[in-house]
Design a protein around this motif. Sequence first.
Motif, PDB file in Angstrom:
ATOM      1  N   PHE A 201      37.270  32.642  42.528  1.00  2.00           N
ATOM      2  CA  PHE A 201      36.453  32.728  43.729  1.00  2.00           C
ATOM      3  C   PHE A 201      36.984  33.762  44.718  1.00  2.00           C
ATOM      4  O   PHE A 201      36.383  33.978  45.772  1.00  2.00           O
ATOM      5  CB  PHE A 201      36.367  31.353  44.410  1.00  2.00           C
ATOM      6  N   THR A 202      38.119  34.373  44.406  1.00  3.98           N
ATOM      7  CA  THR A 202      38.649  35.472  45.208  1.00  3.98           C
ATOM      8  C   THR A 202      38.994  36.621  44.275  1.00  3.98           C
ATOM      9  O   THR A 202      39.546  36.403  43.187  1.00  3.98           O
ATOM     10  CB  THR A 202      39.915  35.055  45.988  1.00  3.98           C
ATOM     11  N   HIS A 203      38.631  37.828  44.693  1.00  3.02           N
ATOM     12  CA  HIS A 203      38.843  38.992  43.855  1.00  3.02           C
ATOM     13  C   HIS A 203      39.388  40.138  44.705  1.00  3.02           C
ATOM     14  O   HIS A 203      38.849  40.427  45.779  1.00  3.02           O
ATOM     15  CB  HIS A 203      37.531  39.434  43.192  1.00  3.02           C
ATOM     16  N   GLU A 204      40.432  40.763  44.224  1.00  2.75           N
ATOM     17  CA  GLU A 204      40.996  41.931  44.879  1.00  2.75           C
ATOM     18  C   GLU A 204      40.738  43.160  44.016  1.00  2.75           C
ATOM     19  O   GLU A 204      40.807  43.098  42.789  1.00  2.75           O
ATOM     20  CB  GLU A 204      42.501  41.747  45.097  1.00  2.75           C
ATOM     21  N   ASN A 211      34.830  43.697  38.780  1.00  2.00           N
ATOM     22  CA  ASN A 211      34.405  42.332  39.091  1.00  2.00           C
ATOM     23  C   ASN A 211      32.905  42.309  39.371  1.00  2.00           C
ATOM     24  O   ASN A 211      32.450  42.925  40.340  1.00  2.00           O
ATOM     25  CB  ASN A 211      35.169  41.804  40.312  1.00  2.00           C
ATOM     26  N   LEU A 212      32.159  41.632  38.526  1.00  2.00           N
ATOM     27  CA  LEU A 212      30.719  41.476  38.705  1.00  2.00           C
ATOM     28  C   LEU A 212      30.468  40.073  39.255  1.00  2.00           C
ATOM     29  O   LEU A 212      30.166  39.140  38.512  1.00  2.00           O
ATOM     30  CB  LEU A 212      29.997  41.694  37.372  1.00  2.00           C
ATOM     31  N   GLN A 213      30.602  39.945  40.560  1.00  2.12           N
ATOM     32  CA  GLN A 213      30.535  38.626  41.183  1.00  2.12           C
ATOM     33  C   GLN A 213      29.093  38.176  41.401  1.00  2.12           C
ATOM     34  O   GLN A 213      28.218  38.982  41.703  1.00  2.12           O
ATOM     35  CB  GLN A 213      31.263  38.661  42.523  1.00  2.12           C
ATOM     36  N   VAL A 214      28.884  36.900  41.285  1.00  5.25           N
ATOM     37  CA  VAL A 214      27.602  36.262  41.587  1.00  5.25           C
ATOM     38  C   VAL A 214      27.893  35.090  42.513  1.00  5.25           C
ATOM     39  O   VAL A 214      28.630  34.173  42.142  1.00  5.25           O
ATOM     40  CB  VAL A 214      26.895  35.767  40.301  1.00  5.25           C
ATOM     41  N   THR A 218      33.313  34.603  39.725  1.00  7.47           N
ATOM     42  CA  THR A 218      33.208  35.006  38.325  1.00  7.47           C
ATOM     43  C   THR A 218      33.737  33.852  37.478  1.00  7.47           C
ATOM     44  O   THR A 218      34.523  33.031  37.950  1.00  7.47           O
ATOM     45  CB  THR A 218      34.036  36.280  38.034  1.00  7.47           C
ATOM     46  N   SER A 219      33.305  33.785  36.244  1.00  6.29           N
ATOM     47  CA  SER A 219      33.708  32.653  35.398  1.00  6.29           C
ATOM     48  C   SER A 219      34.226  33.068  34.033  1.00  6.29           C
ATOM     49  O   SER A 219      34.762  32.231  33.308  1.00  6.29           O
ATOM     50  CB  SER A 219      32.524  31.684  35.217  1.00  6.29           C
ATOM     51  N   VAL A 220      34.075  34.331  33.663  1.00  2.00           N
ATOM     52  CA  VAL A 220      34.533  34.805  32.353  1.00  2.00           C
ATOM     53  C   VAL A 220      35.336  36.086  32.562  1.00  2.00           C
ATOM     54  O   VAL A 220      34.960  36.939  33.369  1.00  2.00           O
ATOM     55  CB  VAL A 220      33.352  35.079  31.401  1.00  2.00           C
ATOM     56  N   THR A 221      36.427  36.205  31.830  1.00  2.00           N
ATOM     57  CA  THR A 221      37.267  37.400  31.908  1.00  2.00           C
ATOM     58  C   THR A 221      37.382  38.049  30.530  1.00  2.00           C
ATOM     59  O   THR A 221      37.705  37.363  29.551  1.00  2.00           O
ATOM     60  CB  THR A 221      38.678  37.064  32.427  1.00  2.00           C
ATOM     61  N   ARG A 244      35.570  41.077  34.807  1.00  2.00           N
ATOM     62  CA  ARG A 244      35.289  39.686  35.173  1.00  2.00           C
ATOM     63  C   ARG A 244      33.823  39.587  35.561  1.00  2.00           C
ATOM     64  O   ARG A 244      33.329  40.393  36.343  1.00  2.00           O
ATOM     65  CB  ARG A 244      36.186  39.236  36.328  1.00  2.00           C
ATOM     66  N   PHE A 245      33.136  38.573  35.036  1.00  2.00           N
ATOM     67  CA  PHE A 245      31.719  38.405  35.328  1.00  2.00           C
ATOM     68  C   PHE A 245      31.369  36.931  35.334  1.00  2.00           C
ATOM     69  O   PHE A 245      32.198  36.078  35.001  1.00  2.00           O
ATOM     70  CB  PHE A 245      30.867  39.173  34.318  1.00  2.00           C
TER      71      PHE A 245
END
Length: 272
Positions: A201-204, A211-214, A218-221, A244-245
Amino acid sequence: MRRVLKAVGYAALPAEVLLVVCLAAGLAVPAPLLYAVELLAVTAVLLGVLVYRRARSAGLPPVRALYEVVPEPVVRLVRHELGLLVSLVRWAGRRRHGIRDGVEAFGHARDQAAIMYGFAFVCAVETVGVHLLLRDAPAIARVMLVLDVYSVLFVLGLHAASVTRPHLLEDGRVLRLRQGCHTDLAVPLDAIASVRHAPLFTHEKAEGELNLQVGGQTSVTLELASPVEAVGLLGKRREVRTVRFHADDPKALLDAVRRVRTAPSPAPGTPV
């Protein structure tokens, strides 16, 4: 020729936009000014055609030739806006992009739906409020109404693009990871070193990572054995080794990828 086109284009585009705004607001535009702006716009179009034809004659493919006329970021932005409108039509017709025989689709828009509907509702309320506040200034109210209605369509289009453009596992060879209309990353399955379920839930930002956040998650790496090229909204390109998506059902996606990657290869001479 390109320098002349750039100079004429930079003059014609703002002038044309200003002219449209004035006409939409009901303001009187002097006829000589109107004709001058339209002549400038026609000149820009004709120069663009000449530059495009020269680029094609030099052997450039159509897309690269178009970039000689219009900067790539502008082309990509226009394509993105048109893609959002097309996505609204697809959404209304319950049709998804890229679906055909031999393709498995995995949705990824479910967890952002509430947020996007909330944004759209706020934009709609703002549209009504601004229209009421500007009821004594009809010219400005008309301009703001167009902008506000477009804002609502834009927000809905972003969600529609995510709904109608799921992740795709194509023919057991390529995993296409998508985000709206601006990201479509093709990852060959033989380039994947590992794939795992990893909710974040946090991405740097980091070099070599995408990082393809929704909905901020993201839930898959994916860890890649060899890098793939990712193209940004404005055309910026970079190589990534970690992707990550998000997927609505990450287990189903992981099972499908692992099943295809571990499937035995056909014997030589066996029809595929």
